[in-house]
Design an enzyme around this catalytic site. Sequence first.
Site, PDB file in Angstrom:
ATOM      1  N   HIS A 204       0.791  -1.231   0.000  1.00 25.25           N
ATOM      2  CA  HIS A 204       0.000   0.000   0.000  1.00 25.25           C
ATOM      3  C   HIS A 204       0.823   1.281   0.000  1.00 25.25           C
ATOM      4  O   HIS A 204       0.278   2.361  -0.082  1.00 25.25           O
ATOM      5  CB  HIS A 204      -0.956   0.032   1.196  1.00 25.25           C
TER       6      HIS A 204
HETATM    7  C1  UD1 Z   1      -2.410   5.130   6.024  1.00 23.84           C
HETATM    8  C2  UD1 Z   1      -1.125   5.693   6.614  1.00 23.84           C
HETATM    9  C3  UD1 Z   1      -0.032   4.644   6.503  1.00 23.84           C
HETATM   10  C4  UD1 Z   1      -0.476   3.331   7.110  1.00 23.84           C
HETATM   11  C5  UD1 Z   1      -1.763   2.897   6.457  1.00 23.84           C
HETATM   12  C6  UD1 Z   1      -2.277   1.599   6.999  1.00 23.84           C
HETATM   13  C7  UD1 Z   1      -0.758   8.135   6.411  1.00 23.84           C
HETATM   14  C8  UD1 Z   1       0.073   9.145   5.740  1.00 23.84           C
HETATM   15  N1  UD1 Z   1      -0.648   6.882   5.925  1.00 23.84           N
HETATM   16  O1  UD1 Z   1      -2.198   4.939   4.636  1.00 23.84           O
HETATM   17  O2  UD1 Z   1       1.111   5.092   7.175  1.00 23.84           O
HETATM   18  O3  UD1 Z   1       0.524   2.359   6.933  1.00 23.84           O
HETATM   19  O4  UD1 Z   1      -2.750   3.910   6.664  1.00 23.84           O
HETATM   20  O5  UD1 Z   1      -3.360   1.152   6.260  1.00 23.84           O
HETATM   21  O6  UD1 Z   1      -1.472   8.443   7.339  1.00 23.84           O
HETATM   22  N2  UD1 Z   1      -9.492   4.024   1.826  1.00 23.84           N
HETATM   23  C9  UD1 Z   1     -10.697   3.369   1.764  1.00 23.84           C
HETATM   24  N3  UD1 Z   1     -11.244   2.970   2.937  1.00 23.84           N
HETATM   25  C10 UD1 Z   1     -10.668   3.187   4.143  1.00 23.84           C
HETATM   26  C11 UD1 Z   1      -9.451   3.879   4.177  1.00 23.84           C
HETATM   27  C12 UD1 Z   1      -8.866   4.292   3.009  1.00 23.84           C
HETATM   28  O7  UD1 Z   1     -11.254   3.146   0.713  1.00 23.84           O
HETATM   29  O8  UD1 Z   1     -11.246   2.768   5.169  1.00 23.84           O
HETATM   30  C13 UD1 Z   1      -8.867   4.421   0.543  1.00 23.84           C
HETATM   31  C14 UD1 Z   1      -9.254   5.786   0.108  1.00 23.84           C
HETATM   32  O9  UD1 Z   1      -9.429   5.773  -1.251  1.00 23.84           O
HETATM   33  C15 UD1 Z   1      -8.044   6.617   0.456  1.00 23.84           C
HETATM   34  C16 UD1 Z   1      -6.901   5.627   0.336  1.00 23.84           C
HETATM   35  O10 UD1 Z   1      -7.466   4.383   0.675  1.00 23.84           O
HETATM   36  O11 UD1 Z   1      -7.901   7.710  -0.367  1.00 23.84           O
HETATM   37  C17 UD1 Z   1      -5.734   5.928   1.185  1.00 23.84           C
HETATM   38  O12 UD1 Z   1      -6.128   6.074   2.556  1.00 23.84           O
HETATM   39  P1  UD1 Z   1      -5.285   7.029   3.527  1.00 23.84           P
HETATM   40  O13 UD1 Z   1      -5.868   7.020   4.890  1.00 23.84           O
HETATM   41  O14 UD1 Z   1      -5.043   8.331   2.891  1.00 23.84           O
HETATM   42  O15 UD1 Z   1      -3.877   6.340   3.597  1.00 23.84           O
HETATM   43  P2  UD1 Z   1      -3.408   4.820   3.624  1.00 23.84           P
HETATM   44  O16 UD1 Z   1      -2.845   4.506   2.305  1.00 23.84           O
HETATM   45  O17 UD1 Z   1      -4.448   3.905   4.180  1.00 23.84           O
END
Ligand code: UD1
Length: 363
Positions: A204
């Site tokens: 990820h």
């Molecule tokens: C975040 C953390 C990362 C951690 C990871 C664990 C930051 C900078 N990054 O990354 O350090 O290792 O979490 O998972 O805080 N999304 C969904 N559903 C959810 C959550 C996210 O669909 O419940 C999708 C969304 O499209 C979103 C993308 O995943 O835009 C990324 O989510 P985001 O919280 O920005 O960061 P992670 O990649 O999950």
Amino acid sequence: MKILSVVGTRPNFMKIAPLVEEFEKHNVGHVLVHTGQHYDREMSKLFFDELEIPKPDADLGVGSGTRDEQIKSIKEKLEPIMNKEKPDVVVVVGDVNSTLAAAQTANKLGIKVAHVEAGLRSFDNTMPEEFNRIETDKISDFLFTTEKSGNSNLLEGGISKDKIFFVGNVMIDTLLRHKRKARQSKILEKLYLGKNDYCTLTLHRPSNVDSKKDFEYILSILGKIQEKIKVIFPIHPRARKNATLYGLDYKIKNMKSLVLIEPLGYLDFLCLMSNSKFVLTDSGGIQEETTVLGVPCITLRKSTERPVTVEQGTNLLVSVDKDKVVEKVISVIDGRADLNGKIPELWDGRAARRITKILLGNR
Ligand code: UD1
């Protein structure tokens, strides 16, 4: 004593669970806030249920967005809660956007900040987590470290020695507490797997999945690996979204021995990891969990903020080079990889107890 803890993403939940338990044992007034950075059932609610974390007192519902949007929104919504609750300390865990936003809010309001998992450094400034770690540590009053490298990094960064406490690893507290229960998981039967006849993959990091070129290259590596062993891939929403965005879904589907599944709950994932021949990952926490489980971990990154897992554990930091990764995979499958599986100091299931004692002793 009143503590307000803030969590937001999947890896935060495993870290807060043993702390909440300790706070309850000591009758500490505790307020739990969920920022809502992760919001899907399988990225959030499932973990609260399985780890028996009480329902958050507040859910900010910030959801997805750019890093700046997330941080701004968390701060705006958290400030009135902190003003109302007036905690003595705000506890933050890990290195995600929610961690930094909460630490900065507390700091602005003159509330002490306790950072659990302080001092880790990858020295890779392109990682958002590295920025979050450095900025959170700068404004923390209690810096709880998981490994000695954290202490040295903090001292080198000019943090005063009396704020730094080497306490062990709360994520491992949770793992040790749930290991037995995870054995009852039916995930292997569900996926028709036997011990050691597959590997587990997680992916990820922005550096691996946020550009078509990088993601495609990773998939070309996976193409080779799945010719040697079945690969189980519980896909993170970020990777899923980008696979679709870049039109790479078909490449994943075309790999016969790569099995794509939804993100798993804690117990199923722990069971899946424990029985894997090896784990292939770009996660931070999984490097630590595999070390404790004694399962080889091939890390698809150039650097790690958790060097103890390489020096003492089962982590093989391989970077993202096709030949090197494939070579490492073959050496692990053949049992030739040089792995000594020592458990790092203080990763003994008692980190949350130590942290609570220190916080209560500093009232
Ligand atoms: C975040 C953390 C990362 C951690 C990871 C664990 C930051 C900078 N990054 O990354 O350090 O290792 O979490 O998972 O805080 N999304 C969904 N559903 C959810 C959550 C996210 O669909 O419940 C999708 C969304 O499209 C979103 C993308 O995943 O835009 C990324 O989510 P985001 O919280 O920005 O960061 P992670 O990649 O999950």
